[in-house]
Design an enzyme around this catalytic site. Structure first.
Site, PDB file in Angstrom:
ATOM      1  CG  ASP A   1      -1.769   1.227   1.341  1.00 41.45           C
ATOM      2  OD1 ASP A   1      -1.638   2.143   0.493  1.00 41.45           O
ATOM      3  OD2 ASP A   1      -2.581   1.286   2.284  1.00 41.45           O
TER       4      ASP A   1
ATOM      5  CB  SER B   1      -4.251  12.819 -16.303  1.00 45.56           C
ATOM      6  OG  SER B   1      -5.499  13.102 -16.930  1.00 45.56           O
TER       7      SER B   1
ATOM      8  CE1 TYR C   1      -6.216  10.219 -11.860  1.00 49.18           C
ATOM      9  CE2 TYR C   1      -6.724  11.657 -13.718  1.00 49.18           C
ATOM     10  CZ  TYR C   1      -6.104  10.531 -13.198  1.00 49.18           C
ATOM     11  OH  TYR C   1      -5.354   9.732 -14.034  1.00 49.18           O
TER      12      TYR C   1
ATOM     13  CE  LYS D   1      -2.462  10.552 -12.156  1.00 52.04           C
ATOM     14  NZ  LYS D   1      -1.398   9.533 -12.007  1.00 52.04           N
TER      15      LYS D   1
END
Length: 249
Positions: free
Chosen positions: A62, A141, A154, A158
């Site tokens: 993790d 992204s 998100y 990024k």
């Protein structure tokens, strides 16, 4: 083997590689000759990825746990004797307007997409520098270049990774380390495409905006990663590659 992508004798870490894009990247690097450490949370899926690769091992981790970073690096060096390539691919996503974003979502996404990549890279850098030709490839992204609805947390996480890409390139270029990012558009066979496709009509809203008239595939991403990890990309450093079929042209 193409001389610009051959990775014989190299060792790589690929995070988030128990499925989706990460698993395809791991296979591509292995096919180019690299030994690969596959990192992810799902042990059964991770073991399934490595069993068909010639030199590979799975490390269950993790990456939001700081103690896992040194363990992943040390295990790779113990098993393969070196570390040359780090692919920061592990990521979390959520969808919905920013006004509905929760602190829980924010912390979860930033912890994996940004903080984990930062500290895993920090743990890996001594070995990458010792390699003499270390490579870091960050999977970012296209949303950092051309944002889209419903992905504020998100995309901003990024964007931070893009900035780290350039900063690490500046700080460690003289050490022989090359740091670049691949910024895919929607990946049709990627696990994070589902939330986007849930609120967008791909045929109507997306494909007409892409000159290539198709979505990206995991194989498209893996091909660029393999190139950036190889000797043919030695003079590319701090580059953000928009793998978007011409969307941002």
């Amino acid at each position: 083997m193409d001389s610009i992508t051959h990775l014989d004798g190299k060792a790589a870490i690929v995070t988030g590689a128990t499925g989706g894009i990460g698993a395809v990247i791991a296979r591509a690097l292995a096919e180019a000759g690299a030994a690969v450490t596959v990192v992810g949370r799902r042990s059964e899926a991770g073991e399934a990825v490595v069993k068909d690769l010639p030199r590979a091992s799975f490390v269950a981790a993790d990456l939001t746990d700081r103690d896992s970073h040194r363990r992943v690096v040390d295990t790779t060096i113990d098993r393969f004797g070196r570390l040359d390539i780090l692919v920061n691919n592990a990521a979390a996503h959520t969808s919905g307007p920013a006004i509905q974003g929760t602190e829980e979502d924010f912390d979860r996404i930033v912890a994996l997409n940004y903080k984990a990549a930062f500290f895993l890279t920090q743990a890996a850098l001594p070995a990458l520098i010792a390699s003499g030709a270390g490579r870091i490839v960050n999977i970012s992204s296209i949303g950092t270049i051309k944002t889209f609805w419903g992905a504020a947390i998100y995309n901003s996480s990024k964007a931070a990774l893009d900035n780290l890409t350039r900063t690490w390139a500046l700080e460690h270029g003289a050490d022989g380390v090359r740091v670049n990012a691949v910024n895919p558009g929607i990946v049709i066979d990627g696990p994070m495409s589902a939330p986007v496709q849930a609120f967008l009509d791909i045929e109507r809203d997306v494909l007409p905006t892409i000159p290539a008239r198709r979505l990206a595939t995991a194989a498209d991403v893996a091909a660029v990663v393999t190139f950036l990890a190889g000797p043919g990309a030695d003079y590319l450093n701090g580059v953000i590659v928009p793998l978007d079929g011409g969307l941002t042209a």
